[in-house]
Design an enzyme around this catalytic site. Sequence first.
Site, PDB file in Angstrom:
ATOM      1  N   ARG A 235     -28.178  74.969 -41.213  1.00 39.19           N
ATOM      2  CA  ARG A 235     -27.395  73.986 -40.470  1.00 39.19           C
ATOM      3  C   ARG A 235     -26.189  74.697 -39.872  1.00 39.19           C
ATOM      4  O   ARG A 235     -25.595  75.575 -40.516  1.00 39.19           O
ATOM      5  CB  ARG A 235     -26.894  72.866 -41.404  1.00 39.19           C
ATOM      6  CG  ARG A 235     -27.908  71.808 -41.723  1.00 39.19           C
ATOM      7  CD  ARG A 235     -28.288  70.963 -40.495  1.00 39.19           C
ATOM      8  NE  ARG A 235     -29.293  69.962 -40.803  1.00 39.19           N
ATOM      9  CZ  ARG A 235     -30.609  70.116 -40.604  1.00 39.19           C
ATOM     10  NH1 ARG A 235     -31.093  71.240 -40.107  1.00 39.19           N
ATOM     11  NH2 ARG A 235     -31.450  69.133 -40.894  1.00 39.19           N
ATOM     12  N   GLU A 264     -24.021  71.290 -32.183  1.00 39.51           N
ATOM     13  CA  GLU A 264     -25.197  71.232 -31.320  1.00 39.51           C
ATOM     14  C   GLU A 264     -25.438  69.807 -30.833  1.00 39.51           C
ATOM     15  O   GLU A 264     -25.110  68.859 -31.550  1.00 39.51           O
ATOM     16  CB  GLU A 264     -26.435  71.774 -32.045  1.00 39.51           C
ATOM     17  CG  GLU A 264     -26.860  70.978 -33.272  1.00 39.51           C
ATOM     18  CD  GLU A 264     -28.020  71.641 -34.010  1.00 39.51           C
ATOM     19  OE1 GLU A 264     -27.934  72.841 -34.321  1.00 39.51           O
ATOM     20  OE2 GLU A 264     -29.011  70.928 -34.249  1.00 39.51           O
ATOM     21  N   HIS A 282     -32.584  74.873 -31.850  1.00 37.95           N
ATOM     22  CA  HIS A 282     -33.052  74.176 -33.066  1.00 37.95           C
ATOM     23  C   HIS A 282     -34.575  73.933 -33.023  1.00 37.95           C
ATOM     24  O   HIS A 282     -35.025  72.782 -33.051  1.00 37.95           O
ATOM     25  CB  HIS A 282     -32.295  72.851 -33.251  1.00 37.95           C
ATOM     26  CG  HIS A 282     -32.327  72.339 -34.662  1.00 37.95           C
ATOM     27  ND1 HIS A 282     -31.287  71.644 -35.235  1.00 37.95           N
ATOM     28  CD2 HIS A 282     -33.285  72.402 -35.629  1.00 37.95           C
ATOM     29  CE1 HIS A 282     -31.606  71.315 -36.472  1.00 37.95           C
ATOM     30  NE2 HIS A 282     -32.814  71.765 -36.728  1.00 37.95           N
TER      31      HIS A 282
HETATM   32  C1  8YV Z   1     -36.042  68.958 -37.395  1.00 35.78           C
HETATM   33  C2  8YV Z   1     -34.723  70.106 -39.275  1.00 35.78           C
HETATM   34  O1  8YV Z   1     -36.132  69.491 -36.123  1.00 35.78           O
HETATM   35  O2  8YV Z   1     -36.173  69.518 -41.016  1.00 35.78           O
HETATM   36  C3  8YV Z   1     -35.025  69.693 -40.665  1.00 35.78           C
HETATM   37  O3  8YV Z   1     -34.079  69.552 -41.452  1.00 35.78           O
HETATM   38  O4  8YV Z   1     -33.639  70.436 -38.957  1.00 35.78           O
HETATM   39  C4  8YV Z   1     -35.833  70.148 -38.273  1.00 35.78           C
HETATM   40  O5  8YV Z   1     -37.046  70.368 -38.880  1.00 35.78           O
HETATM   41  C5  8YV Z   1     -35.017  67.884 -37.405  1.00 35.78           C
HETATM   42  O6  8YV Z   1     -34.956  67.230 -38.617  1.00 35.78           O
HETATM   43  C6  8YV Z   1     -35.337  66.858 -36.341  1.00 35.78           C
HETATM   44  O7  8YV Z   1     -34.173  66.197 -36.046  1.00 35.78           O
END
Ligand code: 8YV
Length: 316
Positions: A235, A264, A282
């Site tokens: 993150r 982001e 991302h």
């Molecule tokens: C997704 C992510 O793109 O799983 C996660 O925590 O950051 C990614 O796999 C995201 O959740 C979609 O908003």
Amino acid sequence: PASAADLLMVGPLLPELVADLESRYRVHRLWEAEDPAALLREHGGAIRGIATSGRFGATRELIGALPALEGIFSFGVGYDTIDVAAAKARNVVVTNTPGVLDACVADTALALMLAVSRRIAEADRFVRAGRWPAEGFGLGTRMSGKRCGIVGLGNIGLQIARRAQAFDMEILYTNRKPREDAPTSYRYCPDVVTLAAQSDYLVLAVPGGAATRHMVNAQVLDALGPDGWLINIARGTVVDEAALVPALQQKRIAGAGLDVFEHEPATPAEFNGMDNVVLLPHIASGTHETRRAMADLMRSNLDSWFREGQVHTRVV
Ligand code: 8YV
């Protein structure tokens, strides 16, 4: 029956998933509402589930506006944007999609490690710009055999370690506590500064949220040092971006491969002129196969809840 349940969708999810949910639930699209407060006033009392993702989350305020809420079903493994404490206090179940994305996220970490230290993205720009016939490109930095320091040896961290081992890398890690089930060759470091000081690549694989906010600060970056590479597939909040920008500008670290950013989709403008960074929007879990598996798991959590009052992958 599932067909009777009202769901609130906070933001746009995978189109196939949205179409499928809309065929079986009454879906209210919060992000398209001209007046979200009016939508909540009109339908809030009937809504039994929130369909969301790590990106859109679910705030305390939203949870509070839905008196009939039973569950929050999230697309993604990270749930730092969901107010889990508020959900818990209301006895609302929260689900995520762990496991199914580990391989692709780990693949992306290795891709970033190679891309930044072997200058892959920069080399591609060099060829496209027609510079090859007239100029030499120079050299990159070897990755094989170097030290890979993993911050957070969870399911994704373990997959990163396995892949790094195939590149003959030494594996070091930090974690809340040593992992008893980790291979004995993986060396545990008690804190992130110690780990950074001993790593060539510092790879972030911890959850987001208050506990890890700005875990990577100027002190950690200086411990990583001018020959060290920072890789973030976790993150953006884990890194103090205001400390990272000058560390890169002043070459106090060698470079960074980043899939996530503190604010982001906004990214620091300073990065655009730097060749020692590789920037991704991302996409670590963003393959057809993994996104389909994430959608299937999320849908299966939703359906099980409204059919049997059970879920497969509960956060709390
Ligand atoms: C997704 C992510 O793109 O799983 C996660 O925590 O950051 C990614 O796999 C995201 O959740 C979609 O908003």
